[in-house]
Design a protein around this motif. Structure first.
Motif, PDB file in Angstrom:
ATOM      1  N   ASP A 336       0.822  -1.218   0.000  1.00 50.19           N
ATOM      2  CA  ASP A 336       0.000   0.000   0.000  1.00 50.19           C
ATOM      3  C   ASP A 336       0.858   1.272   0.000  1.00 50.19           C
ATOM      4  O   ASP A 336       0.334   2.370  -0.122  1.00 50.19           O
ATOM      5  CB  ASP A 336      -0.977   0.000   1.184  1.00 50.19           C
ATOM      6  N   GLU A 337       2.169   1.101   0.141  1.00 53.24           N
ATOM      7  CA  GLU A 337       3.051   2.278   0.093  1.00 53.24           C
ATOM      8  C   GLU A 337       3.663   2.479  -1.292  1.00 53.24           C
ATOM      9  O   GLU A 337       4.470   3.386  -1.503  1.00 53.24           O
ATOM     10  CB  GLU A 337       4.192   2.118   1.115  1.00 53.24           C
ATOM     11  N   ILE A 338       3.316   1.594  -2.235  1.00 52.15           N
ATOM     12  CA  ILE A 338       3.929   1.710  -3.568  1.00 52.15           C
ATOM     13  C   ILE A 338       3.342   2.900  -4.322  1.00 52.15           C
ATOM     14  O   ILE A 338       2.129   3.109  -4.340  1.00 52.15           O
ATOM     15  CB  ILE A 338       3.737   0.393  -4.372  1.00 52.15           C
ATOM     16  N   ASN A 339       4.225   3.668  -4.918  1.00 53.87           N
ATOM     17  CA  ASN A 339       3.825   4.790  -5.764  1.00 53.87           C
ATOM     18  C   ASN A 339       3.560   4.201  -7.158  1.00 53.87           C
ATOM     19  O   ASN A 339       4.495   3.841  -7.878  1.00 53.87           O
ATOM     20  CB  ASN A 339       4.961   5.822  -5.794  1.00 53.87           C
ATOM     21  N   THR A 340       2.301   4.088  -7.491  1.00 47.87           N
ATOM     22  CA  THR A 340       1.918   3.318  -8.690  1.00 47.87           C
ATOM     23  C   THR A 340       2.095   4.139  -9.969  1.00 47.87           C
ATOM     24  O   THR A 340       1.700   5.306 -10.020  1.00 47.87           O
ATOM     25  CB  THR A 340       0.435   2.900  -8.571  1.00 47.87           C
ATOM     26  N   CYS A 341       2.619   3.486 -10.993  1.00 43.89           N
ATOM     27  CA  CYS A 341       2.697   4.105 -12.322  1.00 43.89           C
ATOM     28  C   CYS A 341       1.278   4.224 -12.879  1.00 43.89           C
ATOM     29  O   CYS A 341       0.545   3.235 -12.942  1.00 43.89           O
ATOM     30  CB  CYS A 341       3.549   3.242 -13.242  1.00 43.89           C
TER      31      CYS A 341
END
Ligand code: FAD
Ligand code: NAP
Ligand code: SF4
Length: 677
Positions: A336-341
């Motif tokens: 949930d901390e991933i900065n999504t492309c």
């Protein structure tokens, strides 16, 4: 991680044994030309760029394409393998990756008839529709020399410490051009029969394998769906794939679509994991691990693909620009901390095609690893950020990362600013991921978030804040047209937020990014094909049975017509959408044209009344009998807060400059400025 079975991504994190070496997980970072290759300090910067992705847990990295041939390189340039000391410079990169426990292959690329040089060669002199240069037909000697270049470059890579090479055989480049009759009209041993047309890739792989020995990875990027007329059939691709494995390929990567294909393959409109069904049709037939790619941007999506058995590995490229720690976050149960492309292409592919250095809209540090560092500040300040749009969010998180006390205010009840409108456009749902990412960052960094509060200058003057970041965004521009107060005139904000139900006939004034998005929004009948893979394939005429050549030959696209008559208007006499993204503008235009939206340029708006909108188009008077007129005529900065503000303040995002503002500039400015506060 406690045990792999308890983990949500067991397939993704499962090591892959290649016999002579083991990859620590199933993530391959796909090849991206970043522009770092061509600038001063390139090797140090590439070492930092790839090293950071290796530290972030990627199993196998593939570099951007390096060209070996003088027929692709700019005049006077010398390929890496012919330069003294170049292998040592590349060792900076390979060491940086190996020090972090990852592996790296270099991609060898021959751009063939897509080369931007007058010296270009191809199997036959058939010009590419996207290149102004006509290729020369390669002579038999030249073909031999090209093969040798692949071999020499591979040997160079081995000396430079690479774990292998990727041979680029897809996307309509040189090798791919030999394979199909569309571009190969030869009658010698390199053309004619299919056996002759595939001789080039097979010779390259055989000779490279002979030179590098068995303990060196050879990835081949095979075009599994050409998406052009006259492309390969399924049977031909399988025949080639099997022969390539026999010739020495260790990993088969998937290529989808030639560059000249008129079908989107990676833009945000393309559903997530849209093309893994293609890889799945080959995976069980081929004796080596098979990699799938295109629009895989979360660990959940990747895990699903692998669990379904569509592939042995997933390739992600842009998602690793957006977040270098993608894999490690998944591994540590912090997905949930991933900065999504969000697949916007705005700071990556658009930059490449404009000759700028690649970066990422949601992560301005990408490719600036040596310049843009968020360091803890020596002096701790109380900082107020007014406005929780992209600029304010980036500033608030950066300030908190630097150790400042941060309060973030927004008059709206939710964070995200205009991204809350953007995410409602069909095909732009991914924009919600950026709001999700920032929401989590606000929690992690304990930022004091005050929503539903319109801040005033007086409040700020009376507060104990040391500095104020003004990120209040924009106000839509109201053009001066007679009758602009007529009840049929509405703002794009009310339309997209669903406050107003529009009639069957609509004119949109202004054809910038927002005008196009409004036309897209209004031309859908409520259905969103953007996450529906079969609907997307039908809309673009792609045959999921793969019985048609190139996956498209003879297939009629099934486009749902717009439920409304829509006119998209602009004053400039040029083609509409000229300033949209370089790599995505054509998709927006084509999509609207397919749904019958009428585009009129050179408009002079004259009057709005009960009859509709009266205008001159060229020198022709026209009355558009419409029910509603949506104004998308650009924006003005919103920054009244600065008047009388007695605290030190900084303007960022739309509040600073509204003209030509986009989220790329807003996030970049919010981050960079705060990094130096
Ligand atoms: P905003 O996003 O406007 O945020 C400003 C915030 O400040 C708002 O939340 C507002 O409520 C708050 N505020 C204002 N005054 C006060 C006050 N006094 N007190 C408290 N809060 C206040 N950009 C792209 O790059 N790519 C795209 O594809 C794209 N698509 C778009 C599609 C649509 C439909 C729209 C509308 C915009 C799109 N944009 C896109 C533009 C992008 O969203 C903006 O450039 C970006 O949001 C600007 O960021 P900002 O932080 O400066 O301002
Ligand atoms: P914009 O791109 O500046 O477009 C404004 C449009 O309004 C233009 O077509 C302009 O063309 C017209 N216009 C300007 N002044 C006018 C006036 N006085 N009367 C009538 N028409 C006028 O702005 P936007 O569409 O509002 O978008 C805002 C920003 O969001 C953009 O800068 C864009 O980068 C970003 N955005 C990007 C995307 C994307 O896909 N990348 C999508 C949406 C938004 P004419 O003057 O020729 O009529
Ligand atoms: Fe993804 Fe857009 Fe960043 Fe490119 S710029 S990596 S498409 S989010």
């Amino acid at each position: 991680m406690t045990s792999s079975t308890a983990h949500p991504y067991p397939q993704l994190l499962n090591p892959l044994d290649l016999g002579f070496t083991t990859l620590k997980n199933r993530v391959l970072m796909g090849s991206m030309h970043t522009g770092l290759e061509d600038i001063p300090g390139s090797h140090e910067r590439m070492a930092a760029f790839y090293g950071e992705r290796a530290r972030g847990g990627v199993g196998l990295i593939v570099t951007g394409g390096f060209m070996a041939s003088q027929h692709c390189l700019p005049e006077g340039a010398v390929p890496a393998f012919e330069q003294d000391g170049e292998a040592d410079k590349h060792k900076l990169i390979t060491d940086a990756v190996h020090d972090e426990g990852s592996k790296i292959c270099l991609q060898i690329l021959h751009t063939g008839r897509y080369s931007r040089t007058e010296n270009l060669i191809a199997p036959s002199p058939v010009q590419a529709p996207i290149n102004r240069y006509v290729p020369h037909e390669a002579t038999a000697e030249q073909i031999e020399s090209e093969i040798e270049d692949f071999v020499e470059f591979s040997a160079f890579c081995q000396r430079a410490g690479y774990d292998g090479v990727e041979i680029m055989g897809s996307e309509g480049y040189f090798i791919n051009e030999f394979i199909v009759e569309r571009t190969n009209r030869r009658s010698d041993q390199w053309g004619g029969s299919y056996e002759n047309r595939i001789r080039l890739p097979l010779e390259i792989v055989r000779r490279v394998r002979a030179r590098v020995g068995n303990e060196f990875i050879i990835i081949f990027r095979l075009s599994m769906l050409d998406l052009v007329e006259g492309g390969s059939s399924y049977e031909e691709i399988l025949q080639l794939g099997l022969a390539l494995c026999e010739a020495g390929v260790s990993i088969m990567n998937t290529g989808i679509g030639w560059h000249e294909a008129q079908i989107p393959t990676i833009a945000t409109k393309v559903p997530r994991a849209a093309f893994t069904w293609v890889t799945a049709k080959f995976r069980d037939q081929l004796p080596v691990p098979v990699v799938t790619s295109n629009r895989i941007n979360t660990p959940e999506v990747a895990e699903d693909i692998l669990s379904r058995g569509d592939a042995d590995m997933v390739s992600m490229a842009r998602p690793l620009l957006a977040d270098a720690e993608f894999v490690i976050k998944a591994e540590q149960n912090r997905a949930d901390e991933i900065n999504t492309c969000i697949a916007c292409n705005q700071a990556c592919l658009d930059h490449v095609f404009n000759g700028q250095l690649t970066s990422c809209l949601v992560n301005p540090r990408a490719c600036y690893e040596l310049d843009l560092n968020i360091e803890v500040s020596e002096t701790k300040k109380n900082i107020a950020v007014i406005g929780a749009g992209p600029a304010g969010l980036a500033a608030a998180v950066t300030a908190a990362q630097r150790g400042h006390n941060v309060s973030l205010f927004d008059s709206a009840e939710t964070i995200g600013g205009q991204f809350n409108l953007a995410k409602r456009i069909p095909g732009k749902e991914e924009f919600n991921e950026t709001i999700r990412y920032f929401q989590r960052q606000l929690e992690i960094h304990n930022i004091d978030v005050k929503l539903g509060q319109r801040v005033t200058t007086q409040q700020l003057n009376e507060s104990n804040f040391d500095e104020v970041m003004i990120a209040t965004g924009i106000a839509p521009r109201t053009p001066e047209i007679d009758g602009i107060d007529h009840p049929s005139v509405v703002s794009y904000i009310d339309v997209i937020s669903g406050k107003i139900e529009l009639g069957k006939k609509v004119a949109v004034i202004g054809a910038g990014g927002i005008g196009f998005d409004v036309a897209e929004y209004l031309s859908h009948a409520g259905e969103a094909s953007s996450q529906n893979i079969p609907a997307f394939m039908k809309e673009w005429g792609i045959d999921m049975t793969m019985e048609s050549r190139g996956g498209i030959e003879g297939i009629e696209a099934e486009v749902k017509p717009s439920p409304r008559d829509i006119y998209l208007l602009q004053r400039k006499a040029e083609k509409l959408g000229k300033n949209l993204g370089k790599t995505t503008g054509w998709i927006h235009r084509l999509g609207l044209m397919k749904r019958g939206i009428k585009m009129i340029s050179g408009c002079e708006y004259q009057l709005i009344d009960d009859r509709g909108l009266q205008l001159m188009a060229g020198n022709e008077p026209k009355t558009l009998e419409v029910d509603h007129i949506v104004i998308c005529a650009g924006q003005e900065p919103l920054r009244e807060l600065c008047e009388g503000l007695e605290k030190p303040f900084h303007l960022i995002g739309g509040a600073d400059v509204a003209s030509e503002l986009d989220a790329k500039r807003a996030i970049d400015q919010g981050t960079r400025l705060t990094a130096t506060l």
